[in-house]
Design a protein around this motif. Structure first.
Motif, mmCIF file in Angstrom:
data_model
loop_
_atom_site.group_PDB
_atom_site.id
_atom_site.type_symbol
_atom_site.label_atom_id
_atom_site.label_comp_id
_atom_site.label_asym_id
_atom_site.label_seq_id
_atom_site.Cartn_x
_atom_site.Cartn_y
_atom_site.Cartn_z
ATOM 1 N N PRO A 105 -6.953 5.535 5.665
ATOM 2 C CA PRO A 105 -6.780 6.682 6.560
ATOM 3 C C PRO A 105 -7.322 6.455 7.977
ATOM 4 N N SER A 106 -8.222 5.477 8.174
ATOM 5 C CA SER A 106 -8.792 5.277 9.518
ATOM 6 C C SER A 106 -9.389 3.878 9.635
ATOM 7 N N LYS A 107 -9.761 3.512 10.864
ATOM 8 C CA LYS A 107 -10.394 2.214 11.099
ATOM 9 C C LYS A 107 -11.761 2.132 10.435
ATOM 10 N N SER A 108 -12.429 3.267 10.290
ATOM 11 C CA SER A 108 -13.763 3.229 9.700
ATOM 12 C C SER A 108 -13.731 3.216 8.172
ATOM 13 N N PHE A 109 -12.612 3.663 7.589
ATOM 14 C CA PHE A 109 -12.486 3.668 6.122
ATOM 15 C C PHE A 109 -11.080 3.222 5.767
ATOM 16 N N VAL A 110 -10.913 1.925 5.502
ATOM 17 C CA VAL A 110 -9.587 1.353 5.282
ATOM 18 C C VAL A 110 -9.284 1.277 3.788
ATOM 19 N N ARG A 111 -8.297 2.037 3.338
ATOM 20 C CA ARG A 111 -7.853 1.997 1.935
ATOM 21 C C ARG A 111 -6.502 1.301 1.812
ATOM 22 N N VAL A 112 -5.718 1.390 2.909
ATOM 23 C CA VAL A 112 -4.350 0.873 2.907
ATOM 24 C C VAL A 112 -4.072 0.246 4.267
ATOM 25 N N LEU A 113 -3.301 -0.837 4.273
ATOM 26 C CA LEU A 113 -2.747 -1.361 5.521
ATOM 27 C C LEU A 113 -1.251 -1.081 5.478
ATOM 28 N N ALA A 114 -0.736 -0.531 6.582
ATOM 29 C CA ALA A 114 0.665 -0.124 6.618
ATOM 30 C C ALA A 114 1.300 -0.513 7.945
ATOM 31 N N SER B 39 2.827 14.856 1.844
ATOM 32 C CA SER B 39 3.487 14.041 2.845
ATOM 33 C C SER B 39 2.516 13.604 3.934
ATOM 34 N N LYS B 40 2.657 12.369 4.353
ATOM 35 C CA LYS B 40 1.839 11.798 5.430
ATOM 36 C C LYS B 40 2.789 11.356 6.542
ATOM 37 N N PRO B 41 2.270 11.144 7.772
ATOM 38 C CA PRO B 41 3.140 10.601 8.820
ATOM 39 C C PRO B 41 3.841 9.327 8.325
ATOM 40 N N LEU B 42 5.074 9.128 8.780
ATOM 41 C CA LEU B 42 5.882 8.002 8.298
ATOM 42 C C LEU B 42 5.181 6.660 8.511
ATOM 43 N N HIS B 43 5.225 5.834 7.481
ATOM 44 C CA HIS B 43 4.670 4.485 7.518
ATOM 45 C C HIS B 43 5.278 3.700 6.356
ATOM 46 N N VAL B 44 5.106 2.392 6.385
ATOM 47 C CA VAL B 44 5.520 1.530 5.282
ATOM 48 C C VAL B 44 4.268 0.842 4.762
ATOM 49 N N THR B 45 3.848 1.178 3.551
ATOM 50 C CA THR B 45 2.633 0.596 2.976
ATOM 51 C C THR B 45 2.842 -0.895 2.710
ATOM 52 N N LEU B 46 1.906 -1.705 3.211
ATOM 53 C CA LEU B 46 1.930 -3.151 2.965
ATOM 54 C C LEU B 46 1.044 -3.525 1.782
ATOM 55 N N CYS B 47 -0.175 -2.954 1.749
ATOM 56 C CA CYS B 47 -1.095 -3.293 0.669
ATOM 57 C C CYS B 47 -2.161 -2.224 0.494
ATOM 58 N N VAL C 289 -6.036 -1.842 -0.232
ATOM 59 C CA VAL C 289 -7.205 -2.685 0.012
ATOM 60 C C VAL C 289 -8.265 -2.481 -1.075
ATOM 61 N N LYS C 290 -8.741 -3.600 -1.635
ATOM 62 C CA LYS C 290 -9.851 -3.547 -2.588
ATOM 63 C C LYS C 290 -11.160 -3.871 -1.868
ATOM 64 N N TRP C 291 -11.095 -4.840 -0.960
ATOM 65 C CA TRP C 291 -12.260 -5.262 -0.192
ATOM 66 C C TRP C 291 -11.760 -5.927 1.082
ATOM 67 N N LEU C 292 -12.508 -5.754 2.198
ATOM 68 C CA LEU C 292 -12.148 -6.479 3.408
ATOM 69 C C LEU C 292 -13.345 -6.636 4.323
ATOM 70 N N ASP C 293 -13.278 -7.694 5.117
ATOM 71 C CA ASP C 293 -14.231 -7.916 6.201
ATOM 72 C C ASP C 293 -13.671 -7.093 7.362
ATOM 73 N N LYS C 294 -14.153 -5.859 7.473
ATOM 74 C CA LYS C 294 -13.543 -4.871 8.374
ATOM 75 C C LYS C 294 -13.411 -5.369 9.811
ATOM 76 N N LYS C 295 -14.486 -5.883 10.382
ATOM 77 C CA LYS C 295 -14.480 -6.305 11.787
ATOM 78 C C LYS C 295 -13.383 -7.346 12.035
#
Length: 150
Positions: free
Chosen positions: A57-66, A91-99, A101-107
Motif C-alpha cells: 500500500p505504500s513505500k513505508s509498508f510494501v506488501r505488493v509490487l505492481a 476495489s483499488k486504483p487500477l494496477h497490475v500486480t507483479l508480486c 512481497v514476503k521480505w525485501l531490503d526496502k531501501k
C-alpha cells in the motif's frame, strides 16, 4: 537479482482488477454476468498504459509490487467505479500486480523501483468474471464469463 523474496504472478495470470468480489454464491453468478453484459455496452474499448513499478500500500509498508496504470481517457477508472456501484466488491486504483512481497531490503528495492522504466500500452476491450481458487502453489484462475466492450 533484487534483494527481496516474493511470489511472482504467473505471466498468464497478469490482469487489471476492477473489483474483488470475494466468496460468491452460485446463484449470484448469473446475475453478475447479466450486469457485466449491460455495463460492457456502455464502454467502448480504451487504451491503458503501464508506467513504472509502485509499492502497495505504500513505500513505508510494501506488501505488493505492481505496475502503475496511466488511464488518460479516464474510462478505466469510470468502469472500475461502475462495476463497484452495480456489482459491489472491494476495489483499488487500477494496477497490475507483479508480486506479493514476503521480505525485501526496502531501501535498495525502492531505489531499484525508481530506476525501472516500463512503457507498455494495451487496449482494454473486454471484461471478465474470473474465479480464483487459492492453492499452495498459487491461485488457479478460470474465466466464468467474458464480454466484449462496446
Amino acid at each position: 537479482s533484487w534483494p527481496m523474496k516474493c511470489k511472482f504472478v504467473e505471466k498468464e495470470n497478469l490482469h487489471l482488477n476492477f473489483s474483488f468480489l470475494g466468496e460468491i454464491k452460485e446463484d449470484h453468478v448469473k446475475r453478475i454476468e447479466e450486469k457485466l453484459d449491460v455495463l460492457a455496452k456502455e464502454f467502448s474499448p480504451f487504451k491503458i498504459q503501464l508506467n513504472g513499478i509502485k509499492p502497495i500500500p505504500s513505500k513505508s509498508f510494501v506488501r505488493v509490487l505492481a505496475l502503475d496504470v496511466i488511464d488518460e481517457s479516464g474510462k478505466g477508472d469510470l468502469l472500475r467505479k461502475k462495476v463497484v456501484e452495480k456489482i459491489g466488491g472491494d476495489s483499488k486504483p487500477l494496477h497490475v500486480t507483479l508480486c506479493r512481497v514476503k521480505w525485501l531490503d526496502k531501501k535498495n528495492v525502492l531505489e531499484l523501483i525508481e530506476s525501472e522504466h516500463v512503457n507498455v500500452s494495451f487496449i482494454v476491450d473486454r471484461i471478465q468474471l474470473i474465479k480464483s481458487v487459492l492453492r499452495r502453489e498459487g491461485p488457479l484462475y478460470s474465466v466464468l464469463h467474458s464480454v466484449q466492450l462496446g
